[in-house]
Design an enzyme around this catalytic site. Sequence first.
Site, PDB file in Angstrom:
ATOM      1  N   GLU A  32      10.447   1.243  10.137  1.00 15.99           N
ATOM      2  CA  GLU A  32      11.333   2.396   9.919  1.00 15.99           C
ATOM      3  C   GLU A  32      10.494   3.634  10.196  1.00 15.99           C
ATOM      4  O   GLU A  32       9.600   3.965   9.428  1.00 15.99           O
ATOM      5  CB  GLU A  32      11.865   2.379   8.482  1.00 15.99           C
TER       6      GLU A  32
ATOM      7  N   CYS B  43      13.351  11.251   6.517  1.00 18.19           N
ATOM      8  CA  CYS B  43      13.435  10.851   7.924  1.00 18.19           C
ATOM      9  C   CYS B  43      14.826  11.102   8.492  1.00 18.19           C
ATOM     10  O   CYS B  43      15.001  11.211   9.691  1.00 18.19           O
ATOM     11  CB  CYS B  43      13.079   9.376   8.055  1.00 18.19           C
TER      12      CYS B  43
ATOM     13  N   LYS C 225       0.857  -1.198   0.000  1.00 25.17           N
ATOM     14  CA  LYS C 225       0.000   0.000   0.000  1.00 25.17           C
ATOM     15  C   LYS C 225       0.890   1.243   0.000  1.00 25.17           C
ATOM     16  O   LYS C 225       1.629   1.479   0.955  1.00 25.17           O
ATOM     17  CB  LYS C 225      -0.907   0.044   1.226  1.00 25.17           C
TER      18      LYS C 225
ATOM     19  N   GLU D 186       9.300  15.816  15.850  1.00 30.58           N
ATOM     20  CA  GLU D 186       9.685  15.819  14.439  1.00 30.58           C
ATOM     21  C   GLU D 186       8.758  16.774  13.666  1.00 30.58           C
ATOM     22  O   GLU D 186       7.536  16.624  13.697  1.00 30.58           O
ATOM     23  CB  GLU D 186       9.535  14.406  13.868  1.00 30.58           C
TER      24      GLU D 186
HETATM   25  P1  NAD Z   1       2.230   7.944   8.175  1.00 25.44           P
HETATM   26  O1  NAD Z   1       2.569   7.115   9.362  1.00 25.44           O
HETATM   27  O2  NAD Z   1       1.199   8.997   8.322  1.00 25.44           O
HETATM   28  O3  NAD Z   1       1.724   7.015   6.972  1.00 25.44           O
HETATM   29  C1  NAD Z   1       2.533   5.982   6.442  1.00 25.44           C
HETATM   30  C2  NAD Z   1       1.645   4.924   5.828  1.00 25.44           C
HETATM   31  O4  NAD Z   1       0.884   4.284   6.854  1.00 25.44           O
HETATM   32  C3  NAD Z   1       0.638   5.457   4.823  1.00 25.44           C
HETATM   33  O5  NAD Z   1       0.565   4.548   3.745  1.00 25.44           O
HETATM   34  C4  NAD Z   1      -0.663   5.469   5.628  1.00 25.44           C
HETATM   35  O6  NAD Z   1      -1.821   5.346   4.833  1.00 25.44           O
HETATM   36  C5  NAD Z   1      -0.485   4.247   6.501  1.00 25.44           C
HETATM   37  N1  NAD Z   1      -1.231   4.222   7.759  1.00 25.44           N
HETATM   38  C6  NAD Z   1      -1.563   5.270   8.548  1.00 25.44           C
HETATM   39  N2  NAD Z   1      -2.209   4.821   9.656  1.00 25.44           N
HETATM   40  C7  NAD Z   1      -2.287   3.471   9.555  1.00 25.44           C
HETATM   41  C8  NAD Z   1      -2.846   2.437  10.373  1.00 25.44           C
HETATM   42  N3  NAD Z   1      -3.437   2.703  11.532  1.00 25.44           N
HETATM   43  N4  NAD Z   1      -2.754   1.156   9.953  1.00 25.44           N
HETATM   44  C9  NAD Z   1      -2.130   0.856   8.782  1.00 25.44           C
HETATM   45  N5  NAD Z   1      -1.601   1.786   7.964  1.00 25.44           N
HETATM   46  C10 NAD Z   1      -1.659   3.084   8.348  1.00 25.44           C
HETATM   47  O7  NAD Z   1       3.622   8.534   7.658  1.00 25.44           O
HETATM   48  P2  NAD Z   1       3.852   9.565   6.446  1.00 25.44           P
HETATM   49  O8  NAD Z   1       3.324  10.889   6.898  1.00 25.44           O
HETATM   50  O9  NAD Z   1       3.397   8.959   5.196  1.00 25.44           O
HETATM   51  O10 NAD Z   1       5.449   9.621   6.366  1.00 25.44           O
HETATM   52  C11 NAD Z   1       6.233  10.493   7.114  1.00 25.44           C
HETATM   53  C12 NAD Z   1       6.828   9.785   8.324  1.00 25.44           C
HETATM   54  O11 NAD Z   1       7.581   8.656   7.878  1.00 25.44           O
HETATM   55  C13 NAD Z   1       7.812  10.649   9.081  1.00 25.44           C
HETATM   56  O12 NAD Z   1       7.611  10.456  10.461  1.00 25.44           O
HETATM   57  C14 NAD Z   1       9.170  10.090   8.667  1.00 25.44           C
HETATM   58  O13 NAD Z   1      10.215  10.315   9.592  1.00 25.44           O
HETATM   59  C15 NAD Z   1       8.851   8.643   8.515  1.00 25.44           C
HETATM   60  N6  NAD Z   1       9.820   7.965   7.642  1.00 25.44           N
HETATM   61  C16 NAD Z   1      10.743   7.138   8.211  1.00 25.44           C
HETATM   62  C17 NAD Z   1      11.694   6.510   7.415  1.00 25.44           C
HETATM   63  C18 NAD Z   1      12.746   5.609   8.009  1.00 25.44           C
HETATM   64  O14 NAD Z   1      13.424   4.936   7.244  1.00 25.44           O
HETATM   65  N7  NAD Z   1      12.914   5.566   9.328  1.00 25.44           N
HETATM   66  C19 NAD Z   1      11.697   6.720   6.036  1.00 25.44           C
HETATM   67  C20 NAD Z   1      10.735   7.562   5.484  1.00 25.44           C
HETATM   68  C21 NAD Z   1       9.797   8.181   6.310  1.00 25.44           C
END
Ligand code: NAD
Length: 494
Positions: free
Chosen positions: A262, A296, A186, A398
């Site tokens: 991650e 991130c 997804k 963050e």
């Molecule tokens: P997010 O957590 O809002 O969403 C990520 C994904 O999770 C999306 O596809 C979303 O639809 C899904 N999602 C949301 N709630 C869910 C649930 N309850 N159950 C299942 N799926 C769910 O994150 P974002 O805003 O898309 O991305 C930004 C964040 O990602 C930042 O915090 C960033 O630091 C982190 N990030 C971390 C890394 C790493 O390698 N550590 C890499 C990239 C981004």
Amino acid sequence: MAKPFQLPPSLSELRNYVDGEFVSTGRCFPDISPLHGGLLAQVHEADAALVDRAVLAARRALDGPWGRAGVDERARWLHRVADVIERCFDEFVAAEVADTGRPLAQARTLDVYRGVANLRTFADLGKVAHGDCYETRLASGQELMNYTVRKPLGVVASICPWNLPLLSMTWKAGPALICGNTMVVKPSEETPASATLLAAAFHEAGVPPGVFNLVHGFGPGSAGEAMTRHPGVDAVTFTGESRTGAAIMKAVADGVKEISFELGGKNAAVVFADADFDAAVEGVVRSSFSNSGQVCLCSERVYVERPIFDRFVAALKARTEALKIGWPDDEGVFMGSLISHEHRDKVLSYYALAVQEGATVVSGGGVPTFGDERDAGAFVQPTIWTGLADDARCIREEVFGPVCHIAPFDTEDEVIRRVNDSAYGLAGCVWTSNLSRAHRVSRRFQVGIVWVNTWFSRDLRTPFGGSKLSGIGREGGRYSLDFYSETTNICLAL
Ligand code: NAD
């Protein structure tokens, strides 16, 4: 002149890809351009029933030609997918740019380039993955041969963020598939376009139906939650916010599924007075403002040794104010828009909060004005703060925007304590010309990755991941192959 950065007509409706077919659901949500606020596409949202179909198709595929294939054959399939991406390189670039508003050059040299590299690297690494073998002699004199075999975990659910869409999906798909798993993927609801192209690439490459399934949708009450709760999913690999990771952990608890997380970061860069000054300024510009701060690994906290603090702040301000913000294809553009207007509201709320918390705004702090169509886009200024207390929310939370706070420090012990005084533990940077100090300081950072005199330089064979709120587990190279395989030990009496 308007530069709409639209998707081509073939992508005006973005469908799910399940069991080798593109599937409409009739329940659509809009994909909105962050550059101009206009409609890019209608996205067909998957409900729990479609997620169920995708998981069942993925289970069946484990017993089909894919499950019976050897690693060489799986590697050939992955290379064929990479070939398709390379052939359609510009289409992928255009999709990434339309959905994210990032500079075209970045989409070329980072996002789509890494999409190809992820698939090819793991296709090749999978071929040299090996097990262990031990010859054992018990006290009784009995001799044993112990050896391990790797097997796929089964169906892997991959839930991806919006910040590096194609890069994140292929970073998971490459190793998961070469290990023989099948997947339900997804993408973020913000970035459905390159994901749909990726599904088309799997289709064109002739990867058997059910091996790679794509479902569009949101998290709670939508496709994301249905994936994590599905009993037919064996493992969940997730990249996104830490609090989403916590929600997913609860959802998978009953099924005791394997997880790899991650998550977020609040990374620090430390600049010592003995550092190459210009390289450090340039490095901090990149580590704080690349991809509009939406990586991130970006440094939102910068600690600079006191003797060079004032000079460093002045140099960083001058360099930051020379950065070009604009259309993705503007000559020399460094920053495009943020991912969405909603995310801009969040970033701007931190810009306001920093001032309430007592920050001095050294640079930026608002929205740029262009006097053209870009004024409707989700742009913000890169922003530098000084003067915040270590316990300010803007130092602890963050922001995920183009922002850094610069604070002076006096000793190594002091700065290490302040760096580690964080709920997160993803990455860190050290800028110094003292080799002993580089080793001494780096190993004391409570993070998964430390860069010395560089930032975001990656070798895909190295481990990647975070500690504390920044994640669980490591991926990259053999670490990925270990996560996406189940190891069985076989003990033979000789
Ligand atoms: P997010 O957590 O809002 O969403 C990520 C994904 O999770 C999306 O596809 C979303 O639809 C899904 N999602 C949301 N709630 C869910 C649930 N309850 N159950 C299942 N799926 C769910 O994150 P974002 O805003 O898309 O991305 C930004 C964040 O990602 C930042 O915090 C960033 O630091 C982190 N990030 C971390 C890394 C790493 O390698 N550590 C890499 C990239 C981004």
